[in-house]
Design a protein around this motif. Sequence first.
Motif, short mmCIF file in Angstrom:
data_model
loop_
_atom_site.label_atom_id
_atom_site.label_comp_id
_atom_site.label_asym_id
_atom_site.label_seq_id
_atom_site.Cartn_x
_atom_site.Cartn_y
_atom_site.Cartn_z
N ARG A 215 0.85 -1.19 0.00
CA ARG A 215 0.00 0.00 0.00
C ARG A 215 0.88 1.24 0.00
N PRO A 216 0.71 2.14 -0.94
CA PRO A 216 1.52 3.36 -0.96
C PRO A 216 1.22 4.23 0.25
N ARG A 217 2.29 4.69 0.90
CA ARG A 217 2.13 5.55 2.07
C ARG A 217 1.92 7.00 1.64
N ARG A 218 0.92 7.60 2.22
CA ARG A 218 0.65 9.00 1.90
C ARG A 218 1.59 9.91 2.68
N LYS A 219 2.33 10.72 1.96
CA LYS A 219 3.27 11.62 2.60
C LYS A 219 2.52 12.70 3.36
N PRO A 220 2.79 12.83 4.66
CA PRO A 220 2.05 13.84 5.44
C PRO A 220 2.38 15.25 4.99
N ASP A 221 1.40 16.10 5.06
CA ASP A 221 1.58 17.51 4.69
C ASP A 221 1.94 18.29 5.95
N TRP A 222 3.23 18.56 6.10
CA TRP A 222 3.70 19.28 7.28
C TRP A 222 3.67 20.79 7.10
N GLY A 223 3.30 21.25 5.92
CA GLY A 223 3.33 22.69 5.64
C GLY A 223 2.56 23.53 6.64
N PRO A 224 1.26 23.24 6.87
CA PRO A 224 0.49 24.07 7.82
C PRO A 224 1.06 24.03 9.23
N TYR A 225 1.51 22.84 9.67
CA TYR A 225 2.08 22.73 11.02
C TYR A 225 3.35 23.56 11.14
N ARG A 226 4.21 23.49 10.14
CA ARG A 226 5.46 24.25 10.19
C ARG A 226 5.21 25.75 10.16
N GLU A 227 4.20 26.16 9.42
CA GLU A 227 3.88 27.58 9.37
C GLU A 227 3.38 28.06 10.73
N ARG A 228 2.51 27.26 11.37
CA ARG A 228 2.03 27.64 12.71
C ARG A 228 3.19 27.69 13.70
N THR A 229 4.10 26.73 13.59
CA THR A 229 5.26 26.71 14.49
C THR A 229 6.15 27.92 14.26
N ARG A 230 6.34 28.29 13.00
CA ARG A 230 7.18 29.46 12.69
C ARG A 230 6.56 30.73 13.26
N LEU A 231 5.26 30.89 13.09
CA LEU A 231 4.60 32.08 13.62
C LEU A 231 4.68 32.13 15.15
N ALA A 232 4.47 30.97 15.79
CA ALA A 232 4.56 30.92 17.26
C ALA A 232 5.97 31.25 17.73
N ARG A 233 6.97 30.77 16.99
CA ARG A 233 8.36 31.04 17.35
C ARG A 233 8.66 32.53 17.24
N GLU A 234 8.25 33.13 16.14
CA GLU A 234 8.50 34.56 15.94
C GLU A 234 7.77 35.40 16.99
N GLU A 235 6.58 35.00 17.35
CA GLU A 235 5.81 35.73 18.36
C GLU A 235 6.51 35.65 19.73
N ALA A 236 6.99 34.46 20.08
CA ALA A 236 7.68 34.29 21.36
C ALA A 236 8.97 35.09 21.40
N LYS A 237 9.71 35.09 20.30
CA LYS A 237 10.97 35.85 20.25
C LYS A 237 10.72 37.35 20.36
N ALA A 238 9.68 37.84 19.68
CA ALA A 238 9.37 39.27 19.74
C ALA A 238 8.98 39.69 21.16
N ALA A 239 8.18 38.85 21.82
CA ALA A 239 7.77 39.17 23.19
C ALA A 239 8.97 39.17 24.14
N ALA A 240 9.87 38.19 23.97
CA ALA A 240 11.06 38.12 24.83
C ALA A 240 11.99 39.30 24.58
#
Length: 277
Positions: free
Chosen positions: A100-125
């Motif tokens: 059965r072919p494995r469906r490659k997970p789409d990490w794009g949305p998760y990575r974008e949310r993580t990037r935004l959260a990282r930038e927000e935390a850095k700006a606050a700090a």
Amino acid sequence: MCPLLKVIKAEAANFRTTSIRAGHARAGEATRSCGRSPNAWRVGEGGVNACSKTAAKTELRARARELRGEGKTYDEIVEALGVSRSSVSLWVRDLAPPARPRRKPDWGPYRERTRLAREEAKAAARAEVGCLTDRELFIAGVALYWAEGSKSKPYRIDESVIFVNSDPDVIEVYLAWLQLLGVDPGRLRFRLMIHESADVAAAERYWAELVGDGSAAFGKTTLKRHNPATVRKSVGEGYRGCLAVKVLNGADLYRRIEGWWCGIVGVGKRRQRESPA
């Protein structure tokens, strides 16, 4: 005994014998037609004999193996044929599981949310730091040097003030700290250490522009021999080697730095002892 009763019993015995012989004859015919032993022959209530059941089961088994070859799961075969899962397992367990072919997970949305959260935390700090007083920069510089600068050892007394780092931001903070201490810029000497496989000339220009000094303050670049067997992560355009910053005649400054650090350590230990358990 009554003569009539004897006649009735004789007729009944004859009928039973005839019926048994007829049943054996039918069993023999069934054995020849479907290849089963006489003991396996039985006649069901609905008129369905064992030969018919065997043929149906053989057909189901063949169909189950066909479906398995098409990539169907056990549950899909059970649903399609209306048989038990144990029967399906018995029929097809020698067949390889379907690929059965494995469906490659789409990490794009998760990575974008993580990037935004990282930038927000850095700006606050960053906002929490605000402006640094001279004393705050002084304490930060002492800790920075003791973490990254050269240090004298009991087995090797060396009171040189040499600071080495590859991060340009760290270098700029260190230079600001030396300026705060009143170190004359003319006492500073710089030396680049970089792998020979990198763009040495571009790295030399980069560090010279960063420290804002002429080439006279730069010593000869130290080239690290390239080892093809080593897998290095620090490669590409962003790799500029490490910059070493030395303060000439720095023995007195080194002793003060060591004393400042001992003072910081003493305060930290005292606070640790006085803090409630």
